[in-house]
Design a protein around this motif. Structure first.
Motif, PDB file in Angstrom:
ATOM      1  N   UNK A   1       4.910   2.563  -5.466  1.00 40.96           N
ATOM      2  CA  UNK A   1       4.488   1.464  -4.613  1.00 40.96           C
ATOM      3  C   UNK A   1       3.704   1.958  -3.395  1.00 40.96           C
ATOM      4  N   UNK A   2       3.647   3.275  -3.212  1.00 40.60           N
ATOM      5  CA  UNK A   2       2.890   3.812  -2.077  1.00 40.60           C
ATOM      6  C   UNK A   2       1.412   3.452  -2.202  1.00 40.60           C
ATOM      7  N   UNK A   3       0.873   3.538  -3.417  1.00 38.37           N
ATOM      8  CA  UNK A   3      -0.544   3.194  -3.602  1.00 38.37           C
ATOM      9  C   UNK A   3      -0.786   1.702  -3.362  1.00 38.37           C
ATOM     10  N   UNK A   4       0.182   0.886  -3.712  1.00 36.02           N
ATOM     11  CA  UNK A   4       0.079  -0.553  -3.427  1.00 36.02           C
ATOM     12  C   UNK A   4      -0.021  -0.766  -1.917  1.00 36.02           C
ATOM     13  N   UNK A   5       0.843  -0.098  -1.159  1.00 32.13           N
ATOM     14  CA  UNK A   5       0.824  -0.242   0.299  1.00 32.13           C
ATOM     15  C   UNK A   5      -0.484   0.278   0.889  1.00 32.13           C
ATOM     16  N   UNK A   6      -0.992   1.362   0.338  1.00 28.71           N
ATOM     17  CA  UNK A   6      -2.282   1.895   0.800  1.00 28.71           C
ATOM     18  C   UNK A   6      -3.389   0.882   0.521  1.00 28.71           C
ATOM     19  N   UNK A  11      -7.184  -3.250   2.567  1.00 28.93           N
ATOM     20  CA  UNK A  11      -7.679  -4.627   2.466  1.00 28.93           C
ATOM     21  C   UNK A  11      -7.463  -5.412   3.753  1.00 28.93           C
ATOM     22  N   UNK A  12      -6.262  -5.321   4.312  1.00 27.69           N
ATOM     23  CA  UNK A  12      -5.901  -6.205   5.415  1.00 27.69           C
ATOM     24  C   UNK A  12      -6.222  -5.652   6.797  1.00 27.69           C
ATOM     25  N   UNK A  13      -6.039  -4.366   6.979  1.00 28.92           N
ATOM     26  CA  UNK A  13      -6.210  -3.813   8.325  1.00 28.92           C
ATOM     27  C   UNK A  13      -7.529  -3.094   8.511  1.00 28.92           C
ATOM     28  N   UNK A  14      -8.014  -2.463   7.436  1.00 20.75           N
ATOM     29  CA  UNK A  14      -9.230  -1.663   7.566  1.00 20.75           C
ATOM     30  C   UNK A  14     -10.467  -2.391   7.036  1.00 20.75           C
ATOM     31  N   UNK A  15     -10.249  -3.476   6.327  1.00 23.98           N
ATOM     32  CA  UNK A  15     -11.362  -4.277   5.832  1.00 23.98           C
ATOM     33  C   UNK A  15     -12.197  -3.595   4.774  1.00 23.98           C
ATOM     34  N   UNK A  20      -9.501  -0.455  -1.113  1.00 27.77           N
ATOM     35  CA  UNK A  20      -8.273  -1.151  -1.500  1.00 27.77           C
ATOM     36  C   UNK A  20      -8.167  -1.243  -3.009  1.00 27.77           C
ATOM     37  N   UNK A  21      -9.254  -1.656  -3.649  1.00 28.66           N
ATOM     38  CA  UNK A  21      -9.236  -1.779  -5.107  1.00 28.66           C
ATOM     39  C   UNK A  21      -9.046  -0.427  -5.783  1.00 28.66           C
ATOM     40  N   UNK A  22      -9.639   0.618  -5.236  1.00 30.74           N
ATOM     41  CA  UNK A  22      -9.458   1.953  -5.822  1.00 30.74           C
ATOM     42  C   UNK A  22      -7.978   2.352  -5.791  1.00 30.74           C
ATOM     43  N   UNK A  23      -7.319   2.126  -4.666  1.00 32.60           N
ATOM     44  CA  UNK A  23      -5.898   2.461  -4.558  1.00 32.60           C
ATOM     45  C   UNK A  23      -5.062   1.589  -5.497  1.00 32.60           C
ATOM     46  N   UNK A  24      -5.387   0.314  -5.562  1.00 29.89           N
ATOM     47  CA  UNK A  24      -4.626  -0.596  -6.419  1.00 29.89           C
ATOM     48  C   UNK A  24      -4.843  -0.283  -7.894  1.00 29.89           C
ATOM     49  N   UNK A  25      -6.044   0.122  -8.258  1.00 28.56           N
ATOM     50  CA  UNK A  25      -6.296   0.491  -9.651  1.00 28.56           C
ATOM     51  C   UNK A  25      -5.468   1.724 -10.032  1.00 28.56           C
ATOM     52  N   UNK A  26      -5.347   2.678  -9.119  1.00 30.04           N
ATOM     53  CA  UNK A  26      -4.483   3.843  -9.371  1.00 30.04           C
ATOM     54  C   UNK A  26      -3.020   3.400  -9.468  1.00 30.04           C
ATOM     55  N   UNK A  27      -2.627   2.465  -8.616  1.00 27.87           N
ATOM     56  CA  UNK A  27      -1.258   1.947  -8.660  1.00 27.87           C
ATOM     57  C   UNK A  27      -0.981   1.255  -9.994  1.00 27.87           C
ATOM     58  N   UNK A  28      -1.979   0.550 -10.517  1.00 27.74           N
ATOM     59  CA  UNK A  28      -1.816  -0.162 -11.789  1.00 27.74           C
ATOM     60  C   UNK A  28      -1.680   0.810 -12.955  1.00 27.74           C
ATOM     61  N   UNK A  29      -2.292   1.976 -12.849  1.00 27.95           N
ATOM     62  CA  UNK A  29      -2.128   2.989 -13.894  1.00 27.95           C
ATOM     63  C   UNK A  29      -0.687   3.502 -13.889  1.00 27.95           C
ATOM     64  N   UNK A  30      -0.160   3.719 -12.691  1.00 25.78           N
ATOM     65  CA  UNK A  30       1.214   4.209 -12.559  1.00 25.78           C
ATOM     66  C   UNK A  30       2.253   3.145 -12.915  1.00 25.78           C
TER      67      UNK A  30
END
Length: 87
Positions: A1-6, A11-15, A20-30
């Motif tokens: 879930x660390x990649x989800x939080x990243x 997405x929310x704080x850094x815009x 965001x999608x790159x991190x979430x795509x890695x999270x989805x693989x895991x």
């Protein structure tokens, strides 16, 4: 879930939707069946009007959602996107 939080942080704080999608795509693989990851990806793909990846993510969500109204809603959304956005 660390990649989800990243991903959420980007997405929310850094815009940075792409980061965001790159991190979430890695999270989805895991964690391919994690609804939080898939729902956040869907939200960002829709905001970016990236219809093909949005449909793929929604189809993954369908696979992880049990029978009922939520599943029907997801299937309806996939159908609408295929008809209206992907032709």
């Amino acid at each position: 879930m660390a990649l989800y939080r990243i991903g959420r942080l980007h997405a929310e704080r850094l815009g940075s939707r792409d980061e965001a999608l790159a991190a979430l795509e890695r999270a989805a693989v895991e964690s391919p069946d994690e609804p939080l990851v898939l729902e956040e990806m869907a939200r960002l793909y829709e905001a970016a009007e990236r219809w093909e990846p949005l449909v793929r993510v929604l189809e993954q969500l369908v696979d992880t959602t049990g029978a009922g109204a939520a599943r029907v809603s997801l299937l309806t959304r996939v159908g609408q996107l295929r008809e209206e956005r992907l032709g």
